[in-house]
Design an enzyme around this catalytic site. Structure first.
Site, PDB file in Angstrom:
ATOM      1  N   ASP A  25     -14.345  31.262  13.050  1.00 43.40           N
ATOM      2  CA  ASP A  25     -13.366  30.302  12.553  1.00 43.40           C
ATOM      3  C   ASP A  25     -12.942  29.439  13.732  1.00 43.40           C
ATOM      4  O   ASP A  25     -12.396  29.939  14.722  1.00 43.40           O
ATOM      5  CB  ASP A  25     -12.166  31.056  11.978  1.00 43.40           C
ATOM      6  CG  ASP A  25     -11.058  30.130  11.476  1.00 43.40           C
ATOM      7  OD1 ASP A  25     -11.108  28.928  11.759  1.00 43.40           O
ATOM      8  OD2 ASP A  25     -10.123  30.640  10.818  1.00 43.40           O
ATOM      9  N   ASP A  55     -20.390  29.534  12.020  1.00 43.78           N
ATOM     10  CA  ASP A  55     -19.875  29.075  10.730  1.00 43.78           C
ATOM     11  C   ASP A  55     -19.365  30.280   9.946  1.00 43.78           C
ATOM     12  O   ASP A  55     -19.334  31.400  10.470  1.00 43.78           O
ATOM     13  CB  ASP A  55     -20.957  28.325   9.937  1.00 43.78           C
ATOM     14  CG  ASP A  55     -20.373  27.202   9.091  1.00 43.78           C
ATOM     15  OD1 ASP A  55     -19.385  27.455   8.370  1.00 43.78           O
ATOM     16  OD2 ASP A  55     -20.889  26.068   9.141  1.00 43.78           O
ATOM     17  N   ARG A  83     -20.688  18.364  14.241  1.00 41.98           N
ATOM     18  CA  ARG A  83     -21.207  17.291  13.390  1.00 41.98           C
ATOM     19  C   ARG A  83     -20.409  17.224  12.088  1.00 41.98           C
ATOM     20  O   ARG A  83     -20.411  18.149  11.291  1.00 41.98           O
ATOM     21  CB  ARG A  83     -22.686  17.500  13.072  1.00 41.98           C
ATOM     22  CG  ARG A  83     -23.260  16.418  12.163  1.00 41.98           C
ATOM     23  CD  ARG A  83     -24.649  16.741  11.664  1.00 41.98           C
ATOM     24  NE  ARG A  83     -25.090  15.741  10.718  1.00 41.98           N
ATOM     25  CZ  ARG A  83     -24.783  15.748   9.418  1.00 41.98           C
ATOM     26  NH1 ARG A  83     -24.039  16.729   8.922  1.00 41.98           N
ATOM     27  NH2 ARG A  83     -25.206  14.791   8.611  1.00 41.98           N
ATOM     28  N   HIS A 120     -13.799  15.087  11.031  1.00 43.80           N
ATOM     29  CA  HIS A 120     -13.281  14.155  10.006  1.00 43.80           C
ATOM     30  C   HIS A 120     -12.744  14.884   8.770  1.00 43.80           C
ATOM     31  O   HIS A 120     -12.142  14.251   7.893  1.00 43.80           O
ATOM     32  CB  HIS A 120     -14.341  13.108   9.631  1.00 43.80           C
ATOM     33  CG  HIS A 120     -15.475  13.600   8.792  1.00 43.80           C
ATOM     34  ND1 HIS A 120     -16.506  12.766   8.380  1.00 43.80           N
ATOM     35  CD2 HIS A 120     -15.764  14.818   8.257  1.00 43.80           C
ATOM     36  CE1 HIS A 120     -17.361  13.451   7.638  1.00 43.80           C
ATOM     37  NE2 HIS A 120     -16.926  14.687   7.557  1.00 43.80           N
TER      38      HIS A 120
END
Length: 468
Positions: A330, A299, A346, A350
């Site tokens: 990244d 992350d 996770r 979206h």
């Protein structure tokens, strides 16, 4: 044949009989609306059981369809504006710590003058907000201008003394306050973006321009998430992080990660890479049951540091054994781990457009072996109509059950949250996806969608792919 109205009433009656029968068998009663919410209470836990949850879906769907049928059309349309008004009021009362003040007042409630006193706001205006919310079953007006919490409003409670919340306003949402963070984020960032939807689609007929960019003047060459990480947006970013924790905490409590993809398919000493890991909750939860697995959390640098502390607190043994790694990465750049047994993402895909998803997943495909699994933990948008034959061929692709007639096949308003969430994500530049959408993105990125695991008790799924 009974009229549609009568069929809806019959569905309501049958579902109520089911719920009452289950609660009577357990010698308890269904949670009362006028009582504060206690998620640990036995009758609340019983309400999460599969049989009760199924009956509640029918109750909500039938009740909403009944109202839509009997209301005058113009009233139904105008009522949609009430949602925006209530959202604005909800954000306000959350920031004024009303739920906490009323929790301390108890069931007898408190006069609005006393509710307004700590924040020094206008009590008449606050009473009008609370009365609108109470009319819609959020809070209760126990006597004129005297309000109390009910089951719905108490979900806004941040779990701290009201005096502490007013003394340390910058720390109000820190801790166990994901619902309040969500409400305040919806009433702030997203509400300001709502009004730019029409302009954005006229400006860009492709539909790829985020209304949030227009609302906050985010430069076209800057991603929304990097923009949110800028120093001037620190509070906004913190609120977003807390709000997003609401789902993960519930998933952990339910052991949801074990109820989808079969982790036994991975080598006992394999490597799972949690891409966009956040606090690293996914890998940590899996590692507790599969202690031989190596976990790589990836992350932003600031988030990775928090993940290290989280693992040190909750699973230090994995750190001591050298079985966990923390990487600043990244996911639009080449994936550094080429030995992964599985890549987990996770609620990452979206947040991004189809084209951006192809870029993200292609990076993972380039670093994968023929035995690597791709596991997306996401919501899957069901079609109101019947799915295509191509979709039906994918294991787990069709919903677990179809609503009984005359309800809409997807349970109508009882399932509307996922469609609303899809539009909310559009404001951030992303989308929730149908099975067909996932198939298309996987195919372009070099993956094949092989199975969808639907998690009992949750809307989300494990969308599983293998190298094509």
């Amino acid at each position: 044949m009974p009229s549609e109205l009568r069929q809806l009433v019959n569905l309501l009656s049958s579902a109520v009989d089911t719920v009452d029968g289950i609660y009577e068998k357990e010698n308890t009663t269904f949670p009362a609306l006028d009582e504060p919410w206690n998620p640990k209470a036995p009758n609340e836990i019983l309400g999460q059981s599969a049989e009760v949850a199924a009956a509640k879906m029918i109750l909500v769907a039938a009740a909403e369809q009944l109202m839509a049928t009997v209301r005058e059309p113009y009233v139904a349309l105008i009522r949609t504006g009430d949602g925006m008004t209530m959202l604005a009021c909800l954000r306000t009362v959350s920031e004024l710590n009303v739920a906490e003040i009323l929790r301390e007042a108890g069931p007898q409630g408190l006069n609005v003058n006393e509710i307004a006193a700590p924040s020094k706001v206008n009590p008449d205006l606050l009473a009008r907000m609370l009365r609108l919310l109470a009319t819609n079953h959020i809070f209760t007006e126990v006597s004129p201008n005297v309000f109390a919490n009910n089951r719905v409003s108490s979900a806004l409670d941040k779990g701290k003394p009201s005096a502490e919340l007013f003394a340390k306003p910058d720390e109000r949402l820190k801790g166990a306050a994901p619902v309040a963070a969500l409400v305040e984020m919806f009433g702030d960032d997203l509400a300001k973006s709502f009004s730019h939807l029409t302009e954005s689609i006229h400006l860009d007929p492709t539909g790829s321009t985020s209304p949030m960019r227009l609302a906050f003047n985010v430069p076209a060459d800057q991603g929304l998430f990097p923009w949110m990480m800028r120093p001037e947006n620190k509070k906004r970013a913190e609120r977003f992080t807390i709000a997003m924790h609401s789902d993960s905490s519930r998933e952990v409590a339910m052991g949801a990660i074990y109820n989808g993809f079969d982790w036994d398919l991975l080598p006992a000493d394999g490597t799972i890479v949690d891409v966009g890991s956040g606090m690293g909750v996914n890998g940590l939860t899996i590692a507790k049951k599969y202690p031989g697995l190596r976990v790589v959390n990836q992350d932003f640098a600031a988030v990775v540091e928090k993940a290290k502390a989280h693992w040190q607190e909750h699973l230090p043994s994995h750190i001591e054994k050298g079985l966990v790694e923390f990487q600043t990465h990244d996911f639009f750049t080449p994936q550094p781990v080429t030995t992964a047994s599985a890549f987990i993402l996770r609620h990452i895909t979206h947040d991004w457009s189809d084209d951006q998803n192809v870029q993200i997943l292609r990076r993972l495909r380039d670093a994968s072996s023929p035995q690597t699994y791709l596991i997306l933990i996401e919501h899957v948008v069901p079609s109101i109509a019947e799915e295509s034959d191509e979709v039906k061929k994918i294991e787990g692709a069709t919903p677990r059950e179809k609503a009984p007639e005359p309800l809409l096949g997807n349970f109508g308003a009882a399932a509307s949250s996922i469609y609303s969430r899809d539009m909310l994500l559009h404001f951030l530049g992303g989308k929730e996806r149908t099975v067909a959408n996932f198939v298309e993105v996987f195919d372009k990125a070099g993956w094949k969608l092989v199975r969808i695991h639907r998690i009992p008790g949750l809307e989300q799924c494990h969308v599983v792919g293998v190298p094509a």
